[in-house]
Design a protein around this motif. Structure first.
Motif, PDB file in Angstrom:
ATOM      1  N   SER A 136       0.875  -1.209  -0.019  1.00 47.60           N
ATOM      2  CA  SER A 136      -0.028  -0.005   0.066  1.00 47.60           C
ATOM      3  C   SER A 136       0.860   1.324   0.298  1.00 47.60           C
ATOM      4  O   SER A 136       0.332   2.316  -0.366  1.00 47.60           O
ATOM      5  N   GLN A 137       1.974   1.149   0.203  1.00 45.43           N
ATOM      6  CA  GLN A 137       3.105   2.085   0.438  1.00 45.43           C
ATOM      7  C   GLN A 137       3.857   2.252  -0.825  1.00 45.43           C
ATOM      8  O   GLN A 137       4.928   3.274  -1.118  1.00 45.43           O
ATOM      9  N   ILE A 138       3.539   1.526  -2.049  1.00 47.88           N
ATOM     10  CA  ILE A 138       4.444   1.393  -3.061  1.00 47.88           C
ATOM     11  C   ILE A 138       3.565   2.263  -4.392  1.00 47.88           C
ATOM     12  O   ILE A 138       2.467   1.806  -4.506  1.00 47.88           O
ATOM     13  N   PHE A 139       4.267   3.161  -5.032  1.00 51.32           N
ATOM     14  CA  PHE A 139       3.563   3.554  -6.127  1.00 51.32           C
ATOM     15  C   PHE A 139       4.664   3.531  -7.279  1.00 51.32           C
ATOM     16  O   PHE A 139       5.814   3.551  -7.180  1.00 51.32           O
ATOM     17  N   LEU A 140       4.141   3.452  -8.383  1.00 49.59           N
ATOM     18  CA  LEU A 140       4.615   3.032  -9.615  1.00 49.59           C
ATOM     19  C   LEU A 140       4.526   4.306 -10.577  1.00 49.59           C
ATOM     20  O   LEU A 140       3.530   4.629 -10.628  1.00 49.59           O
ATOM     21  N   ALA A 141       5.536   4.803 -11.350  1.00 56.52           N
ATOM     22  CA  ALA A 141       5.449   5.556 -12.412  1.00 56.52           C
ATOM     23  C   ALA A 141       5.717   5.157 -13.733  1.00 56.52           C
ATOM     24  O   ALA A 141       6.777   4.687 -13.943  1.00 56.52           O
ATOM     25  N   LEU A 142       4.800   5.398 -14.489  1.00 53.10           N
ATOM     26  CA  LEU A 142       4.891   5.086 -16.123  1.00 53.10           C
ATOM     27  C   LEU A 142       5.708   6.149 -16.689  1.00 53.10           C
ATOM     28  O   LEU A 142       4.863   7.196 -17.020  1.00 53.10           O
ATOM     29  N   GLN A 143       6.957   5.966 -16.947  1.00 47.93           N
ATOM     30  CA  GLN A 143       7.708   7.189 -17.593  1.00 47.93           C
ATOM     31  C   GLN A 143       7.857   7.212 -19.122  1.00 47.93           C
ATOM     32  O   GLN A 143       8.018   5.880 -19.706  1.00 47.93           O
ATOM     33  N   SER A 144       7.835   8.153 -19.870  1.00 45.31           N
ATOM     34  CA  SER A 144       8.018   8.428 -21.199  1.00 45.31           C
ATOM     35  C   SER A 144       9.503   7.891 -21.600  1.00 45.31           C
ATOM     36  O   SER A 144      10.288   8.440 -20.958  1.00 45.31           O
TER      37      SER A 144
END
Length: 301
Positions: A100-108
């Motif tokens: 619940s503390q992990i976020f992922l970013a989809l980067q160009s």
């Protein structure tokens, strides 16, 4: 440009040379458009369809010479779904792993999008929160090349890095993975054993300095990937720590003062790379170094 019934489109033109965005396109009911007074150069054009049943977009590189560009055809399509599962590799205690503390970013991963000017389509968020079972999902993803980056690394997970990305069972390359509609399935392996480099920032007299910006710059082939850079600021005693460094070769650079983040700019790096020191790390390494920060006067030369 073909548009669904009762829909309209907005068009953006991004300059690769100056990082500027032009949004003054004249749109006509038949789907044709005109952008006037465009200076010669390299651009990316992006069309976003509005009022459609599902978000639709098109993106294309464009070279403008002295003559007008005519007959350009854009074919907007629904955004893709990118979904997958994350697995954590760690030595020792892994009880701190809280999805619940992990976020992922989809980067160009597009070379021309290093300034991050495009918002990647209306209604699309590049952040995804990890579900309790380790799964994640992005919807309405515009066409393009992407890579996944850990977002908001703090405290327990600041030594983590994305170790591998499998796309449909195959390893993604340095440019990331391609998205062009449909569904893309990812398997991510995140290591909790990123290298740690700590040390002292000094001036040319060897005296420690506070608030120096220290950056581990990856080798040339990976400089389009912001997830391979690591940055720290020295404390009042001149000490700094770089966390979660992926294995590889780096140039370690420091500045007494620097505005913004020019170290992502290849031209800026050419002017100061010779003043850095080489660094090689393996997974789990801990190293101590001393970095002589570049003075502001030297930076301007």
């Amino acid at each position: 440009m073909n548009l669904p019934p009762h829909s309209s489109a907005s068009i953006l033109l991004q300059s690769h040379d100056f990082g500027l965005v032009l949004n003054g396109a004249e749109m006509h009911r038949d789907g044709s458009f005109v952008i006037r007074d465009v200076a010669p150069g390299a651009y990316t054009i992006m069309a976003t369809v509005e009022n459609a049943t599902a978000p639709m977009m098109a993106r294309q590189s464009l070279q403008v010479a002295g003559n007008s560009v005519e007959g350009l055809r854009l074919a907007p399509q629904p955004g893709a779904v990118v979904r997958g599962r994350l697995r954590l590799e760690a030595k020792g205690n892994v009880n701190r792993f809280d999805p619940s503390q992990i976020f992922l970013a989809l980067q160009s991963g597009e070379p021309e999008d290093d300034a991050g000017v495009f918002t990647l389509g209306q209604g699309f968020s590049n952040l995804a929160q990890l579900a309790p079972d380790g799964s994640f999902e992005w919807k309405d993803v515009p066409p393009g090349n992407y890579y996944v980056q850990l977002a908001g690394e703090t405290g327990a997970n600041h030594d983590w890095f994305v170790k591998s990305e499998l796309v449909g069972g195959r390893a993604a390359d340095e440019a990331g993975f391609s998205v062009n509609g449909g569904a893309v399935v990812l398997d991510l392996v995140v290591s909790a054993n990123g290298a740690v480099v700590e040390g002292l920032a000094t001036d040319r007299k060897g005296e420690t300095i506070a608030n120096a910006v220290i950056v581990a710059v990856p080798e040339a082939r990976l400089r389009g990937r912001l997830d391979h850079y690591r940055k720290a600021v020295s404390d009042q005693s001149g000490r700094f720590t770089l966390h979660g460094i992926p294995p590889g070769d780096y140039t370690l650079l420091g500045w007494e003062s620097v505005d913004g983040a020019p170290y992502y700019d290849p031209e800026f790096l050419k002017s100061c790379e010779g003043q850095g020191s080489t660094l090689h790390v393996n997974e789990g390494d801990r190293k101590s170094v001393q970095v002589q920060a570049i003075a502001e006067a030297e930076e301007q030369q």
